[in-house]
Design a protein around this motif. Sequence first.
Motif, PDB file in Angstrom:
ATOM      1  N   PRO A   1       1.692  18.019  18.009  1.00 57.13           N
ATOM      2  CA  PRO A   1       1.859  16.569  17.863  1.00 57.13           C
ATOM      3  C   PRO A   1       1.544  16.064  16.461  1.00 57.13           C
ATOM      4  N   THR A   2       0.659  16.773  15.731  1.00 56.91           N
ATOM      5  CA  THR A   2       0.395  16.376  14.343  1.00 56.91           C
ATOM      6  C   THR A   2       1.648  16.534  13.497  1.00 56.91           C
ATOM      7  N   VAL A   3       2.312  17.682  13.630  1.00 59.51           N
ATOM      8  CA  VAL A   3       3.558  17.906  12.892  1.00 59.51           C
ATOM      9  C   VAL A   3       4.639  16.931  13.352  1.00 59.51           C
ATOM     10  N   ALA A   4       4.695  16.676  14.663  1.00 63.44           N
ATOM     11  CA  ALA A   4       5.697  15.742  15.191  1.00 63.44           C
ATOM     12  C   ALA A   4       5.461  14.327  14.673  1.00 63.44           C
ATOM     13  N   ALA A   5       4.200  13.965  14.374  1.00 65.83           N
ATOM     14  CA  ALA A   5       3.868  12.616  13.902  1.00 65.83           C
ATOM     15  C   ALA A   5       4.107  12.437  12.410  1.00 65.83           C
ATOM     16  N   LEU A   6       4.312  13.519  11.683  1.00 58.93           N
ATOM     17  CA  LEU A   6       4.542  13.411  10.240  1.00 58.93           C
ATOM     18  C   LEU A   6       5.948  12.898   9.968  1.00 58.93           C
ATOM     19  N   PRO A   7       6.131  12.008   8.989  1.00 55.12           N
ATOM     20  CA  PRO A   7       7.479  11.542   8.635  1.00 55.12           C
ATOM     21  C   PRO A   7       8.365  12.717   8.241  1.00 55.12           C
ATOM     22  N   SER A   8       9.580  12.781   8.812  1.00 56.81           N
ATOM     23  CA  SER A   8      10.455  13.926   8.555  1.00 56.81           C
ATOM     24  C   SER A   8      11.906  13.532   8.820  1.00 56.81           C
TER      25      SER A   8
ATOM     26  N   MET B   1       0.851  -1.200   0.000  1.00 59.26           N
ATOM     27  CA  MET B   1       0.000   0.000   0.000  1.00 59.26           C
ATOM     28  C   MET B   1       0.889   1.254   0.000  1.00 59.26           C
ATOM     29  N   ALA B   2       0.555   2.211  -0.862  1.00 64.48           N
ATOM     30  CA  ALA B   2       1.354   3.432  -0.962  1.00 64.48           C
ATOM     31  C   ALA B   2       1.217   4.272   0.293  1.00 64.48           C
ATOM     32  N   GLN B   3       2.334   4.886   0.694  1.00 62.76           N
ATOM     33  CA  GLN B   3       2.325   5.758   1.861  1.00 62.76           C
ATOM     34  C   GLN B   3       1.574   7.058   1.551  1.00 62.76           C
ATOM     35  N   PRO B   4       0.758   7.556   2.479  1.00 66.35           N
ATOM     36  CA  PRO B   4       0.053   8.827   2.244  1.00 66.35           C
ATOM     37  C   PRO B   4       1.049   9.966   2.051  1.00 66.35           C
ATOM     38  N   ASN B   5       0.674  10.904   1.221  1.00 62.64           N
ATOM     39  CA  ASN B   5       1.506  12.087   1.017  1.00 62.64           C
ATOM     40  C   ASN B   5       1.073  13.156   2.016  1.00 62.64           C
ATOM     41  N   TYR B   6       1.945  13.403   3.001  1.00 62.56           N
ATOM     42  CA  TYR B   6       1.598  14.318   4.084  1.00 62.56           C
ATOM     43  C   TYR B   6       2.063  15.758   3.826  1.00 62.56           C
ATOM     44  N   THR B   7       2.500  16.036   2.608  1.00 66.09           N
ATOM     45  CA  THR B   7       2.976  17.400   2.320  1.00 66.09           C
ATOM     46  C   THR B   7       1.868  18.422   2.530  1.00 66.09           C
ATOM     47  N   ARG B   8       0.669  18.113   2.018  1.00 62.53           N
ATOM     48  CA  ARG B   8      -0.447  19.042   2.180  1.00 62.53           C
ATOM     49  C   ARG B   8      -0.855  19.154   3.652  1.00 62.53           C
TER      50      ARG B   8
ATOM     51  N   ARG C   1       1.138  18.949   6.278  1.00 60.72           N
ATOM     52  CA  ARG C   1       2.097  19.848   6.926  1.00 60.72           C
ATOM     53  C   ARG C   1       1.786  21.300   6.562  1.00 60.72           C
ATOM     54  N   ARG C   2       1.467  21.539   5.315  1.00 58.25           N
ATOM     55  CA  ARG C   2       1.136  22.905   4.882  1.00 58.25           C
ATOM     56  C   ARG C   2      -0.151  23.391   5.540  1.00 58.25           C
ATOM     57  N   ALA C   3      -1.118  22.493   5.732  1.00 54.09           N
ATOM     58  CA  ALA C   3      -2.369  22.866   6.390  1.00 54.09           C
ATOM     59  C   ALA C   3      -2.098  23.289   7.840  1.00 54.09           C
TER      60      ALA C   3
ATOM     61  N   PRO D   1      -4.587  14.063   4.434  1.00 53.90           N
ATOM     62  CA  PRO D   1      -4.574  12.930   5.369  1.00 53.90           C
ATOM     63  C   PRO D   1      -4.026  13.373   6.725  1.00 53.90           C
ATOM     64  N   ILE D   2      -4.647  12.913   7.797  1.00 55.35           N
ATOM     65  CA  ILE D   2      -4.201  13.231   9.150  1.00 55.35           C
ATOM     66  C   ILE D   2      -3.544  11.989   9.741  1.00 55.35           C
ATOM     67  N   PRO D   3      -2.312  12.097  10.233  1.00 54.54           N
ATOM     68  CA  PRO D   3      -1.628  10.911  10.756  1.00 54.54           C
ATOM     69  C   PRO D   3      -2.240  10.432  12.064  1.00 54.54           C
ATOM     70  N   SER D   4      -2.014   9.176  12.364  1.00 48.42           N
ATOM     71  CA  SER D   4      -2.411   8.629  13.657  1.00 48.42           C
ATOM     72  C   SER D   4      -1.243   8.786  14.622  1.00 48.42           C
ATOM     73  N   PHE D   5      -1.550   9.172  15.853  1.00 51.96           N
ATOM     74  CA  PHE D   5      -0.497   9.284  16.863  1.00 51.96           C
ATOM     75  C   PHE D   5      -1.074   8.940  18.214  1.00 51.96           C
ATOM     76  N   GLU D   6      -0.178   8.625  19.137  1.00 51.54           N
ATOM     77  CA  GLU D   6      -0.600   8.182  20.454  1.00 51.54           C
ATOM     78  C   GLU D   6      -1.316   9.291  21.207  1.00 51.54           C
TER      79      GLU D   6
END
Length: 412
Positions: free
Chosen positions: A125-132, A1-8, A10-12, A191-196
């Motif tokens: 935490p949303t930004v911290a959960a994004l792959p970077s 399964m393709a990884q979601p593109n979180y660029t948008r 992060r910009r949001a 897409p919004i990432p899942s985090f603890e």
Amino acid sequence: MAQPNYTRTRRACYFAYVAAASVFCLPPMLFVTFQETYGIPYTLLGTLVAVNFCTQLGIDLIFSFFSKHFNIKLTVRLMPLLTSLGLVVYALVPMLWPQHAYAGLLVGTVIFSVAAGLGEVLLSPTVAALPSDNPERDMSLLHSLYGWGVVLMVAIGTAFFALFGTQNWAYLILGLAVLPLIASLLFFLSPIPSFEVSHNETKAVAKKRNIGLFLCVICIFLGSAAENTMTNWISGYMEVSLGIPKEFCDIVGLALFAILLGSTRTLYAKWGRNIWRMMFIGMIGATLCYLAVGLVPNAIVALIACVLTGCFTSMLWPGSLILMEEQMPGLGVAAYALMAAGGDLGASIAPQLMGIIVDTVADEAGLVSFVGPLSPEQLGMKTGMLIAAIFPAVGIVWLLIIKRYFKIGKKS
């Protein structure tokens, strides 16, 4: 399964932070206008700031204990809509019912403060959960955009007031209420990432984490108090104490403060290292700036000190979050909520304390005659700035305690 593109995504998050700047910087720009137009005393104006951050504090505490009961992704997407609603109430009630102006300002403040509290709890935490490749850079950049948002809002506000007058301030607020709607749309399209939302660990680890988290919460409290006292009162201080025209106060005062705030955070995001040292220097510099503003009679020196406070306090709030992540990685939403609570508590207490001091000292006619040419309000402003130096001064000591606890710069 393709990884979601979180660029948008992060910009949001970045756009939401810029849009939120109107909630924090425009009301202080209008303090003098509210006082002159509606006869609202400075203590009540300071209370609006306290209500703003106390409401955010309440949201922070709710998420600290009940975060697992929320639909995080939906909350992130809906929170900008509350900002728009609050700004609309804030503008319309005083415009339509001026006899109830303060009530409208108060209710509007509560509504958009709920959204601001949600943003502080969830955006970091949303930004911290994004792959970077560099999460520390992303966090610093996120918070730098608040400063640039303030610059943008001050520029728009100053141009609007110059063209249409401060008496038409409500139309500006209604126009800016559109920005959070755009932020909400971006979130719904991203897409919004899942985090603890919580963190499971042994008792020994939990005890150490809780002590470390407590130290970081107090640190962000002191840093927020140092930053937000000047953010909320720099325009009014320059106008009243230094006799500078309002337009110049907003451009040279608040805008330059925000430029230094945003620039320092942006530069740290690109080249910064050693967040503890950066914060330690910031606490020292902020203390000296507040002392200069309160004690130095020269208007130019006081003006420079006001503006430089933006540079020195820039990394105190985001730096506390970065420090927490460095020393205790992988914490859940509850930890971020507690940190936001500490920051909001400092941002509510310090500006309110400033308003109380201004009104209290201004009422003491004997003090005014004792200090000579200063007016009651001028003396009150200077006294408030002088007392505000306590927050970064205590922060110097607190950072030394943190350094020793975490053994920063030493081998464990």
